[in-house]
Design an enzyme around this catalytic site. Structure first.
Site, PDB file in Angstrom:
ATOM      1  N   ARG A 181       0.851  -1.207   0.000  1.00  0.00           N
ATOM      2  CA  ARG A 181       0.000   0.000   0.000  1.00  0.00           C
ATOM      3  C   ARG A 181       0.884   1.254   0.000  1.00  0.00           C
ATOM      4  O   ARG A 181       0.633   2.211  -0.715  1.00  0.00           O
ATOM      5  CB  ARG A 181      -0.922  -0.004   1.220  1.00  0.00           C
ATOM      6  N   PHE A 204     -11.157  -5.055  -6.312  1.00  0.00           N
ATOM      7  CA  PHE A 204     -11.207  -5.844  -5.071  1.00  0.00           C
ATOM      8  C   PHE A 204     -10.656  -4.976  -3.933  1.00  0.00           C
ATOM      9  O   PHE A 204      -9.753  -5.357  -3.204  1.00  0.00           O
ATOM     10  CB  PHE A 204     -10.403  -7.155  -5.199  1.00  0.00           C
ATOM     11  N   ASP A 225     -15.596  -3.134  -5.443  1.00  0.00           N
ATOM     12  CA  ASP A 225     -15.711  -4.314  -4.585  1.00  0.00           C
ATOM     13  C   ASP A 225     -17.185  -4.720  -4.555  1.00  0.00           C
ATOM     14  O   ASP A 225     -18.055  -3.868  -4.636  1.00  0.00           O
ATOM     15  CB  ASP A 225     -15.218  -4.012  -3.158  1.00  0.00           C
ATOM     16  N   ALA A 255     -16.059  -7.318 -10.096  1.00  0.00           N
ATOM     17  CA  ALA A 255     -14.915  -6.735 -10.806  1.00  0.00           C
ATOM     18  C   ALA A 255     -14.894  -7.134 -12.280  1.00  0.00           C
ATOM     19  O   ALA A 255     -14.590  -6.303 -13.144  1.00  0.00           O
ATOM     20  CB  ALA A 255     -13.613  -7.169 -10.128  1.00  0.00           C
ATOM     21  N   CYS A 315      -3.063 -13.930  -3.606  1.00  0.00           N
ATOM     22  CA  CYS A 315      -2.834 -14.469  -2.268  1.00  0.00           C
ATOM     23  C   CYS A 315      -3.115 -15.973  -2.236  1.00  0.00           C
ATOM     24  O   CYS A 315      -3.314 -16.547  -1.173  1.00  0.00           O
ATOM     25  CB  CYS A 315      -3.681 -13.729  -1.236  1.00  0.00           C
TER      26      CYS A 315
HETATM   27  N1  SAH Z   1      -6.832  -5.064  -1.500  1.00  0.00           N
HETATM   28  C1  SAH Z   1      -7.480  -5.247  -0.224  1.00  0.00           C
HETATM   29  C2  SAH Z   1      -7.797  -6.699   0.083  1.00  0.00           C
HETATM   30  C3  SAH Z   1      -8.687  -7.379  -0.938  1.00  0.00           C
HETATM   31  S1  SAH Z   1      -9.519  -8.757  -0.288  1.00  0.00           S
HETATM   32  C4  SAH Z   1      -6.615  -4.623   0.884  1.00  0.00           C
HETATM   33  O1  SAH Z   1      -5.467  -4.250   0.641  1.00  0.00           O
HETATM   34  O2  SAH Z   1      -7.081  -4.515   2.017  1.00  0.00           O
HETATM   35  C5  SAH Z   1     -10.561  -9.244  -1.582  1.00  0.00           C
HETATM   36  C6  SAH Z   1     -11.813  -8.397  -1.759  1.00  0.00           C
HETATM   37  O3  SAH Z   1     -12.423  -8.825  -2.967  1.00  0.00           O
HETATM   38  C7  SAH Z   1     -12.889  -8.533  -0.680  1.00  0.00           C
HETATM   39  O4  SAH Z   1     -13.176  -7.274  -0.168  1.00  0.00           O
HETATM   40  C8  SAH Z   1     -14.130  -9.084  -1.425  1.00  0.00           C
HETATM   41  O5  SAH Z   1     -15.345  -8.481  -0.988  1.00  0.00           O
HETATM   42  C9  SAH Z   1     -13.836  -8.689  -2.836  1.00  0.00           C
HETATM   43  N2  SAH Z   1     -14.418  -9.528  -3.888  1.00  0.00           N
HETATM   44  C10 SAH Z   1     -14.525 -10.865  -3.946  1.00  0.00           C
HETATM   45  N3  SAH Z   1     -15.021 -11.253  -5.128  1.00  0.00           N
HETATM   46  C11 SAH Z   1     -15.234 -10.130  -5.862  1.00  0.00           C
HETATM   47  C12 SAH Z   1     -15.710  -9.880  -7.177  1.00  0.00           C
HETATM   48  N4  SAH Z   1     -16.064 -10.859  -7.993  1.00  0.00           N
HETATM   49  N5  SAH Z   1     -15.765  -8.597  -7.602  1.00  0.00           N
HETATM   50  C13 SAH Z   1     -15.391  -7.583  -6.791  1.00  0.00           C
HETATM   51  N6  SAH Z   1     -14.926  -7.760  -5.532  1.00  0.00           N
HETATM   52  C14 SAH Z   1     -14.852  -9.019  -5.072  1.00  0.00           C
END
Ligand code: SAH
Length: 368
Positions: A181, A204, A225, A255, A315
């Site tokens: 970040r 996401f 998200d 997404a 991840c």
């Molecule tokens: N980048 C973030 C962590 C991402 S975790 C950070 O640094 O804190 C993954 C995220 O993807 C979750 O919030 C979940 O709600 C979202 N997610 C899961 N499937 C998704 C989809 N198909 N489209 C959009 N968001 C999605």
């Protein structure tokens, strides 16, 4: 191990054919890893004292990582990586959240964590919460000691953000992306200084960690998200950091669908960040996960402006760094103007063991 079918999860002693003691571990008959070994030989006992000692050592290691006080959220125990398999403990200022992974850890936790309160209080923790995610039953949070807390404000390199301890994912936030970040903030600042575009698409986005760092550096950010609740927390963090969320876009959308319609509209961003949830829950799911990453990366590349930067994260513990890079080649992206500038992983408060590659699950690749 033989004849453990039908046994319940518990601490077991491992013996060789000759009856000699090999060590102790935690048995989980339903897991693909039947016994998680904690200690070898017949001298060390797997008990509350061993757990408290390992916790104290893990906290001491963190002590030298966060000395300037600008970061108040970090991982205290990283499961296998701190030799406490199944036990993850994250610190959010003066609150710690314990997460138990698997039936084995859940079964032995009351016994093994019996003596941790003084160790945590010594480290300045005043509330300990325990979170369990049982498949199909959702999440439960309960207080192990101290006053109940549901939300906490923390800082990452001085940047404040809000952590929802009850509804948030994992223990509340994804602390493993902290340094990444920060890198996004620096990347945006460098682009601005060079007069390059700083329209950022954060896919996401969860609670908007990447988004906020980008916004603070002067970017115009679109966060995507599916979870509307995550956007609400993200906007709270924006306000806390002095950034008006109204100047940025928060889309509650899938997404993939978002990318498809953005492409149709001819929209482009200068920086595209993709940090999806794990696509490979098992080794068997790996080929399907690689196909999904390729499709996602292609869709990202399709909305990336010329001279843009693509930041792709994974991840999935079953997808190694080299495997992940194969989902970012020219064929996958459908363009041949990008190269890999940086490959990053998790920061040192997320240690791993040399012989446990799955522990190095986080990959973040910067292409430009
Ligand atoms: N980048 C973030 C962590 C991402 S975790 C950070 O640094 O804190 C993954 C995220 O993807 C979750 O919030 C979940 O709600 C979202 N997610 C899961 N499937 C998704 C989809 N198909 N489209 C959009 N968001 C999605």
């Amino acid at each position: 191990m033989r004849g453990h079918e039908g046994a319940s999860p518990r601490i077991v002693t491992l013996r060789g054919e000759d009856g000699a003691e090999l060590g102790q571990g935690v048995l989980d008959p339903a897991s693909p890893i039947a016994v998680r070994v904690w200690c070898l030989g017949d001298q060390v006992r797997l008990d509350a004292r061993l757990f408290a000692d390992r916790l104290a050592r893990a906290i001491a290691v963190r002590g030298s990582l966060f000395t300037d006080g600008t970061t108040t959220a970090y991982r205290l125990l990283n499961g296998e990586g701190d030799r406490t398999p199944g036990f993850v403990l994250d610190r959010y200022a003066d609150v710690a959240v314990l997460r138990l992974d698997g039936a084995g850890a859940r079964a032995v936790a009351p016994e093994l964590t019996r003596d941790i309160e003084p160790v945590l209080r010594d480290a300045g923790i005043t509330t300990l919460l325990e979170r369990e995610a049982v498949r199909g039953e959702g999440k439960t949070v309960h207080v192990r000691f101290g006053p109940e807390r549901t939300k906490v404000e923390v800082r990452e390199h001085g940047v404040p953000f809000v952590v929802d301890l009850v509804h948030g994912q994992k223990t509340g936030a994804f602390l493993d992306q902290r340094e990444n970040r920060r890198r996004i903030g620096e990347l945006v600042a460098r682009r601005r200084a060079a007069g390059l575009g700083v329209r950022v698409l954060n896919l996401f986005s969860y609670t908007g960690g990447f988004s906020l760092r980008a916004a603070l550096a002067g970017a115009e950010v679109t966060s995507v998200d599916v979870a509307a609740q995550a956007h609400a927390t993200a906007q709270e963090s924006f306000r806390l950091a002095g950034v008006d969320p109204k100047g940025h876009l928060f889309a509650s959308a899938d997404a993939f669908a978002f990318l498809e319609s953005a492409k149709k509209r001819g929209q482009r961003w200068d920086v595209v960040i993709s940090d999806p949830p794990s696509f490979a829950p098992s080794e068997k799911a790996k080929p399907r996960a690689l196909t999904a990453y390729r499709a996602l990366h292609r869709a990202c590349a399709d909305v990336l402006a010329d001279e843009g930067v693509f930041v792709a994260a994974s991840c999935s513990s079953h997808v190694g760094a080299e495997d992940f890079l194969t989902t970012l080649d020219d064929a996958a992206l459908g363009r041949s103007d990008l190269r890999v500038l940086e490959v990053h992983g998790a920061p040192p408060d997320h240690p791993s063991l040399a012989t446990f590659p799955e522990g190095r699950y986080l990959k973040l690749v910067v292409l430009a």
